[in-house]
Design a protein around this motif. Structure first.
Motif: not given
Length: 207
Positions: A103-132
């Motif tokens: 309930q307090y951990t980060c959705l985009v951080g969770t997805m980033m760890q799983e997809t950073y190499a396999s799904h670049p589009a998801i990685r980029d969306a997560c990066a935009a969220s965190i860095l934004g």
């Protein structure tokens, strides 16, 4: 009594994604899981999203929008001193860490760890969220650094780096608290980060 507006199946699916993916991860989450959690049919799912990956990209943006509203409404913005606003942000982050890790951990951080190499589009969306989100902290950090040490060089660059560092600590804290199944580790990490902010400003005051 006024009725709440009916929520669309798309909104229900995005909210379900936030809950389910934070609990069990993106790869382990199926379209059936998301439909069951949202209370919608698979036909409704594929009406809005071409695939689970397509939903994940939309969920990252949905996460950014909903969490931005929560942070924008937080009381730490009421402080006059920018340093107090920065410290208040960390206090707020600590206050929303509860006992249920999902309930307090980060959705985009969770997805980033799983997809950073396999799904670049998801990685980029997560990066935009965190860095934004980090960018929203920069103005107050710049002001606090100038106030503490107006002659310090490269204040804008330092503020950008420090804003991003807050997210490095938070994301790491979430991972370690999951590993230990202990939310107190996340709270401790935020406390240490707050102390670092305080010491940084004190060093600038002595410059």
């Amino acid at each position: 009594m006024p009725f709440a507006p009916r929520r669309s199946s798309r909104e229900l699916l995005l909210d379900a994604a936030v809950s389910v993916i934070r609990t069990q991860g993106l790869h382990a989450t199926t379209v059936d899981d998301l439909c069951a959690a949202a209370g919608v049919s698979k036909g409704a799912f594929f009406h809005h999203f071409a695939s689970k990956e397509d939903l994940a990209i939309a969920a990252a943006d949905h996460w950014s929008v909903t969490t931005s509203r929560r942070f924008a409404d937080a009381a730490f913005h009421e402080h006059d001193d920018p340093a107090d606003r920065g410290l208040g942000y960390l206090d707020f982050r600590s206050s929303i860490i509860g006992d249920a890790i999902e309930q307090y951990t980060c959705l985009v951080g969770t997805m980033m760890q799983e997809t950073y190499a396999s799904h670049p589009a998801i990685r980029d969306a997560c990066a935009a969220s965190i860095l934004g989100h980090a960018e929203t902290l920069e103005t107050d950090i710049v002001a606090a650094l100038y106030h503490a040490g107006p002659d310090a060089p490269d204040v804008a660059a330092r503020a950008r780096s420090l804003a991003r560092y807050t997210q490095v600590v938070l994301q790491g804290a979430f991972v370690v608290s999951k590993a230990a199944d202990d939310p107190e580790l996340a709270r401790d990490s935020v406390t240490h980060l707050r102390h670092y902010f305080e010491m940084l400003l004190q060093r600038n005051q002595g410059a």
